[in-house]
Design a protein around this motif. Sequence first.
Motif, mmCIF file in Angstrom:
data_model
loop_
_atom_site.group_PDB
_atom_site.id
_atom_site.type_symbol
_atom_site.label_atom_id
_atom_site.label_comp_id
_atom_site.label_asym_id
_atom_site.label_seq_id
_atom_site.Cartn_x
_atom_site.Cartn_y
_atom_site.Cartn_z
ATOM 1 N N LYS A 153 0.813 -1.222 0.000
ATOM 2 C CA LYS A 153 0.000 0.000 0.000
ATOM 3 C C LYS A 153 0.845 1.270 0.000
ATOM 4 C CE LYS A 153 -0.955 0.532 4.939
ATOM 5 N NZ LYS A 153 -2.022 0.731 5.906
ATOM 6 N N TYR A 154 2.053 1.258 0.506
ATOM 7 C CA TYR A 154 2.865 2.475 0.545
ATOM 8 C C TYR A 154 3.556 2.750 -0.784
ATOM 9 C CZ TYR A 154 2.181 1.897 5.540
ATOM 10 O OH TYR A 154 1.622 1.738 6.777
ATOM 11 N N ARG A 155 3.641 1.744 -1.656
ATOM 12 C CA ARG A 155 4.298 1.917 -2.961
ATOM 13 C C ARG A 155 3.490 2.807 -3.885
ATOM 14 N NH1 ARG A 155 8.174 -2.301 -5.137
ATOM 15 N NH2 ARG A 155 7.604 -1.367 -7.103
ATOM 16 N N ASN A 156 2.172 2.768 -3.762
ATOM 17 C CA ASN A 156 1.308 3.506 -4.677
ATOM 18 C C ASN A 156 1.344 5.004 -4.399
ATOM 19 O OD1 ASN A 156 0.454 1.078 -5.829
ATOM 20 N ND2 ASN A 156 -1.222 0.871 -4.351
ATOM 21 N N LEU A 157 1.195 5.766 -5.455
ATOM 22 C CA LEU A 157 1.078 7.208 -5.330
ATOM 23 C C LEU A 157 -0.167 7.519 -4.503
ATOM 24 C CD1 LEU A 157 1.938 10.067 -6.241
ATOM 25 C CD2 LEU A 157 0.431 9.749 -8.212
ATOM 26 N N HIS A 158 0.005 8.348 -3.488
ATOM 27 C CA HIS A 158 -1.119 8.744 -2.637
ATOM 28 C C HIS A 158 -0.819 10.111 -2.036
ATOM 29 C CE1 HIS A 158 1.690 6.758 0.120
ATOM 30 N NE2 HIS A 158 1.126 7.444 1.108
ATOM 31 N N GLY A 159 -1.827 10.732 -1.454
ATOM 32 C CA GLY A 159 -1.656 12.065 -0.907
ATOM 33 C C GLY A 159 -2.155 12.184 0.513
ATOM 34 N N HIS A 160 -1.741 13.280 1.143
ATOM 35 C CA HIS A 160 -2.144 13.563 2.521
ATOM 36 C C HIS A 160 -2.370 15.061 2.689
ATOM 37 C CE1 HIS A 160 -1.004 9.615 4.125
ATOM 38 N NE2 HIS A 160 0.101 9.699 3.404
ATOM 39 N N SER A 161 -3.137 15.380 3.711
ATOM 40 C CA SER A 161 -3.196 16.742 4.243
ATOM 41 C C SER A 161 -2.210 16.778 5.398
ATOM 42 C CB SER A 161 -4.602 17.068 4.749
ATOM 43 O OG SER A 161 -5.530 17.013 3.693
ATOM 44 N N PHE A 162 -1.259 17.685 5.333
ATOM 45 C CA PHE A 162 -0.226 17.811 6.360
ATOM 46 C C PHE A 162 -0.456 19.087 7.167
ATOM 47 C CE2 PHE A 162 1.768 15.312 3.027
ATOM 48 C CZ PHE A 162 2.469 14.342 3.711
ATOM 49 N N ARG A 163 -0.197 19.010 8.459
ATOM 50 C CA ARG A 163 -0.182 20.193 9.334
ATOM 51 C C ARG A 163 1.237 20.313 9.869
ATOM 52 N NH1 ARG A 163 -0.955 20.582 14.961
ATOM 53 N NH2 ARG A 163 -1.706 18.419 14.956
ATOM 54 N N VAL A 164 1.778 21.510 9.773
ATOM 55 C CA VAL A 164 3.138 21.771 10.251
ATOM 56 C C VAL A 164 3.059 22.776 11.387
ATOM 57 C CG1 VAL A 164 5.414 22.689 9.645
ATOM 58 C CG2 VAL A 164 4.131 21.326 7.982
ATOM 59 N N ARG A 165 3.751 22.472 12.483
ATOM 60 C CA ARG A 165 3.863 23.406 13.611
ATOM 61 C C ARG A 165 5.338 23.735 13.786
ATOM 62 N NH1 ARG A 165 1.463 22.835 19.664
ATOM 63 N NH2 ARG A 165 -0.407 23.203 18.463
ATOM 64 N N VAL A 166 5.641 25.039 13.775
ATOM 65 C CA VAL A 166 7.006 25.525 13.978
ATOM 66 C C VAL A 166 7.026 26.263 15.307
ATOM 67 C CG1 VAL A 166 8.799 27.066 13.092
ATOM 68 C CG2 VAL A 166 7.448 25.677 11.501
ATOM 69 N N THR A 167 7.862 25.789 16.225
ATOM 70 C CA THR A 167 7.931 26.342 17.576
ATOM 71 C C THR A 167 9.268 27.043 17.783
ATOM 72 O OG1 THR A 167 6.534 24.537 18.393
ATOM 73 C CG2 THR A 167 7.801 25.769 20.043
ATOM 74 N N LEU A 168 9.194 28.238 18.365
ATOM 75 C CA LEU A 168 10.382 29.012 18.725
ATOM 76 C C LEU A 168 10.456 29.100 20.240
ATOM 77 C CD1 LEU A 168 9.885 32.040 16.293
ATOM 78 C CD2 LEU A 168 10.881 29.815 15.805
ATOM 79 N N ARG A 169 11.674 29.136 20.764
ATOM 80 C CA ARG A 169 11.870 29.255 22.205
ATOM 81 C C ARG A 169 12.806 30.420 22.464
ATOM 82 N NH1 ARG A 169 14.070 24.524 23.301
ATOM 83 N NH2 ARG A 169 12.051 23.537 23.521
#
Length: 124
Positions: free
Chosen positions: A28-44
């Motif tokens: 199942k991972y070999r096939n072309l597929h897509g996702h919705s990604f959420r990115v969180r960038v944290t600063l300290r």
Amino acid sequence: MSSFEVFREFYFEAAHALYDPEAPEGGKYRNLHGHSFRVRVTLRGAPTLEEQWVMDLGKLGRRLAELRERLDHSFLNDLEGLGKPTLENLCAYIWRDLSPTVPGLAEVGVFRDSCFEGCVYRGD
């Protein structure tokens, strides 16, 4: 001295395939597929005396918009410098892209909320 963590998030849609020449045909991972990604960038860091913030989040947002433009509706396998498009490699890719221009970068998280999974990278 006090230390704070502030963050901004963005979403992007992208396709990938986790090609593995050793994997059996039809995996199942070999096939072309897509996702919705959420990115969180944290600063300290400590708030500056003058502005009383760790970083201008509007400025960070503009920088993240540049990154989002590159990632959104892309085929992740074609991104130079990413390698195999895993969550781990996406986190490290985003870190490498931001770290030269984003002081106080503390962590990058990439999440696939619909799959209930994600990864967090805290730098080198």
